[in-house]
Design a protein around this motif. Structure first.
Motif, short mmCIF file in Angstrom:
data_model
loop_
_atom_site.label_atom_id
_atom_site.label_comp_id
_atom_site.label_asym_id
_atom_site.label_seq_id
_atom_site.Cartn_x
_atom_site.Cartn_y
_atom_site.Cartn_z
N GLN A 100 0.59 -1.25 0.06
CA GLN A 100 0.03 -0.08 0.01
C GLN A 100 0.98 1.14 0.04
N THR A 101 0.72 2.21 -0.94
CA THR A 101 1.26 3.44 -1.21
C THR A 101 0.79 4.28 -0.08
N ILE A 102 1.34 4.86 0.98
CA ILE A 102 0.56 5.67 1.93
C ILE A 102 1.13 7.04 1.76
N LYS A 103 2.13 7.12 1.09
CA LYS A 103 2.48 8.81 0.79
C LYS A 103 3.12 8.89 -0.54
N TYR A 104 2.63 9.80 -1.19
CA TYR A 104 3.20 9.91 -2.70
C TYR A 104 2.77 11.49 -3.06
N PRO A 105 3.63 12.19 -4.17
CA PRO A 105 3.41 13.40 -4.42
C PRO A 105 2.19 13.60 -5.04
N THR A 106 1.36 14.87 -4.49
CA THR A 106 -0.04 15.12 -5.29
C THR A 106 -0.15 16.87 -5.44
N ASN A 108 0.46 18.61 -7.99
CA ASN A 108 -0.25 19.11 -9.21
C ASN A 108 -1.19 17.94 -9.87
N PRO A 109 -1.97 18.59 -10.66
CA PRO A 109 -2.81 17.52 -11.43
C PRO A 109 -2.01 16.38 -12.16
N HIS A 110 -0.90 16.71 -12.67
CA HIS A 110 0.01 15.91 -13.41
C HIS A 110 0.41 14.70 -12.61
N ASP A 111 1.06 15.19 -11.42
CA ASP A 111 1.48 14.26 -10.31
C ASP A 111 0.14 13.28 -9.89
N GLN A 112 -0.90 13.69 -9.72
CA GLN A 112 -2.15 12.88 -9.19
C GLN A 112 -2.36 11.94 -10.44
N SER A 117 -2.49 6.17 -11.88
CA SER A 117 -2.30 5.14 -13.01
C SER A 117 -1.31 4.33 -12.41
N VAL A 118 -0.07 4.64 -12.01
CA VAL A 118 1.15 3.66 -11.99
C VAL A 118 1.36 2.98 -10.71
N LEU A 119 0.99 3.69 -9.69
CA LEU A 119 1.09 3.08 -8.11
C LEU A 119 0.25 1.67 -7.95
N PRO A 120 -0.73 1.64 -8.43
CA PRO A 120 -1.54 0.31 -8.41
C PRO A 120 -0.74 -0.77 -9.15
#
Length: 160
Positions: A100-106, A108-112, A117-120
């Motif tokens: 489970q990814t609990i922390k990642y960059p969000t 800007n819309p591009h990061d989101q 799409s890639v973390l899963p």
């Protein structure tokens, strides 16, 4: 005329050999850099990583085969170009059963968009491979670097 064709064929062969060599060198170099810089990234992140790093064992039984102990392990927060990535791994019967990814960059819309799409995909690959050795998705290399470093940190704790 034959001399020109022979010269052209030799030039193409040399260009192809250089391209193949560069491709192999690039990927082998990337693997070596990930191993060598794993400890550097963890030490550069300083006190913020020690605050976010934790181990929560649901069971203390040893695993059979892989060397992982059953439990839930949180990896160190791995710093990357666009922010930090941190994962939590569930080990059951000595195998990775959930990532489970609990922390990642969000920021800007591009990061989101990229991360959603890639973390899963990265999480599924880690479970499937029972390892942090997963393939990068094109366009999400920085996320892959942070994900695999945090995942390896959690797996190192599971081996203890």
């Amino acid at each position: 005329m034959i001399k020109k064709i022979a010269t052209l064929l030799i030039s193409l062969a040399v260009a192809l050999a250089i391209a193949i060599d560069g491709y192999l060198l690039f990927f082998k170099k990337g693997d070596a850099e990930n191993v060598a810089t794993d400890s550097n990234v963890n030490s550069q992140s300083g006190s913020s990583t020690s605050q976010t790093s934790s181990i929560s064992n649901s069971s203390s039984s040893s695993s059979s085969g892989s060397g992982y102990q059953d439990g839930i392990y949180t990896g160190k927060s791995a710093s990357m170009r666009w922010g930090n990535v941190q994962v939590k791994v569930t080990i059951s019967n000595g195998k990775i059963t959930k990532v489970q990814t609990i922390k990642y960059p969000t920021d800007n819309p591009h990061d989101q968009q990229v991360n959603s799409s890639v973390l899963p995909t990265y999480e599924d690959e880690a479970v499937k491979n029972n390892s942090s050795k997963i393939q990068s998705v094109s366009g999400a290399t920085e996320t892959w670097k942070g994900f695999t470093k945090s995942l390896q940190s959690a797996l190192n704790k599971a081996e203890s």
